[in-house]
Design an enzyme around this catalytic site. Structure first.
Site, PDB file in Angstrom:
ATOM      1  CE  LYS A 221      -3.757  -2.519   2.163  1.00 11.39           C
ATOM      2  NZ  LYS A 221      -4.379  -2.956   3.418  1.00 11.39           N
TER       3      LYS A 221
ATOM      4  CD  GLN B 131      -3.309  -4.637   6.530  1.00 12.15           C
ATOM      5  OE1 GLN B 131      -3.274  -3.718   5.729  1.00 12.15           O
ATOM      6  NE2 GLN B 131      -3.770  -5.835   6.215  1.00 12.15           N
TER       7      GLN B 131
ATOM      8  CG  ASP C 263      -9.836  -0.757   4.226  1.00  9.39           C
ATOM      9  OD1 ASP C 263      -9.377  -1.055   3.114  1.00  9.39           O
ATOM     10  OD2 ASP C 263      -9.220  -0.947   5.290  1.00  9.39           O
TER      11      ASP C 263
END
Length: 278
Positions: A52, A96, A119
């Site tokens: 990422k 995460q 997300d």
């Protein structure tokens, strides 16, 4: 033999589009920023976070990294999220997963400002999708939609079967395919006569989490097969939920593992970071 859907090439297109937009924004004095939070030192998470960060660097997005020890308390994590929510310079917040057992993933996801939920996991984001309102889309299913569209595969009017009902892939995938006017069936571990259901599918999306479970017997002749799974086989090589070699001779299009759906998830994350400016 099926045509491979090249997720690497399509994800590169999307990242180049994001890079161009980020460059335009910089010329206007706007810097796009993604805050990434990782708790602990999970090896798989290290790889994902690293990828990422690389994607952010390529696209010109500032990546603000918060690497916290395993011992971080839930309150400490929520306090950090609160600070990032209040920071006008931060466009997106990504925590995460998985988190250590002592921290509630639901609480953490709920704590992220819906306007920064890149997300697309929050109740607000999923609710907006369910009722057809604008909002962040969960990156993996959104990436699958782009794979299909950019490959020229017709979705409207087609019968789509999804194997898997997770909050991250299966459920939002069903909503997104409905949004594209597909006829959708969702299968899961309690589905009776699974082969009978999957063999009707014009588009079969597999996110069951079992290596090479789907063989040619589950697939309609000429179907499009999208494999979301990723595993290590007995030879430590990556494989998916679909037995690629067995299925490829029967379907029209198929995603490989690796190089199919995987790269699209990060590409769509980059897209979500700039989506409010589009």
């Amino acid at each position: 033999m099926a045509e491979r859907i090249d997720g690497k090439a399509i994800s590169a297109q999307i990242k180049d589009e994001v890079k161009s937009k980020v460059s335009e924004l910089k010329n206007e004095g706007i810097e796009v920023c993604l805050a990434v939070i990782q708790v602990g030192n999970d090896p798989a998470s290290n790889v994902y976070v690293g990828n990422k960060k690389k994607a952010c660097e390529y696209c010109g997005i500032r990546s603000e990294s918060h690497e916290l020890p395993e011992s971080t308390s839930e309150d400490e994590l929520l306090e950090l999220i609160g600070r990032l929510n209040a920071d006008a310079a931060v466009d997106g917040i990504l925590v995460q997963l998985p988190l250590p057992e002592h921290i509630s993933e639901d609480k953490v996801i709920a704590a992220i400002d819906p306007a920064k939920d890149v997300d697309g996991f929050s109740v607000n984001s999923v609710g907006a999708l369910a009722v057809g309102k604008k909002g962040f889309r969960s990156c993996t299913p959104a990436g699958i939609i782009e794979l299909l569209k950019r490959t020229g595969i017709e979705i409207a009017g087609r019968e789509c079967v999804i194997i898997g009902r997770s909050n991250i892939v299966g459920k939002p995938m069903a909503l997104m395919m409905l949004e594209q006017n597909a006829t959708v069936t969702v299968c899961h571990s309690k589905t009776v006569n699974l082969r009978d259901v999957t063999s009707r599918a014009d588009i079969l999306i597999v996110a069951i989490g079992r290596p090479k479970m789907i063989t040619a017997g589950y697939v309609k002749e000429g179907a499009v097969v999208i494999d979301v799974g990723i595993h290590r086989n007995e030879n430590n090589k990556l494989c998916g939920d679909v037995d690629f070699d067995d299925v490829a001779g029967k379907c029209s299009y198929i995603t490989p593992v690796p190089g199919g759906v995987g790269p699209m998830t990060i590409a769509m994350l980059m897209h979500n970071c700039v989506s409010k400016y589009l």
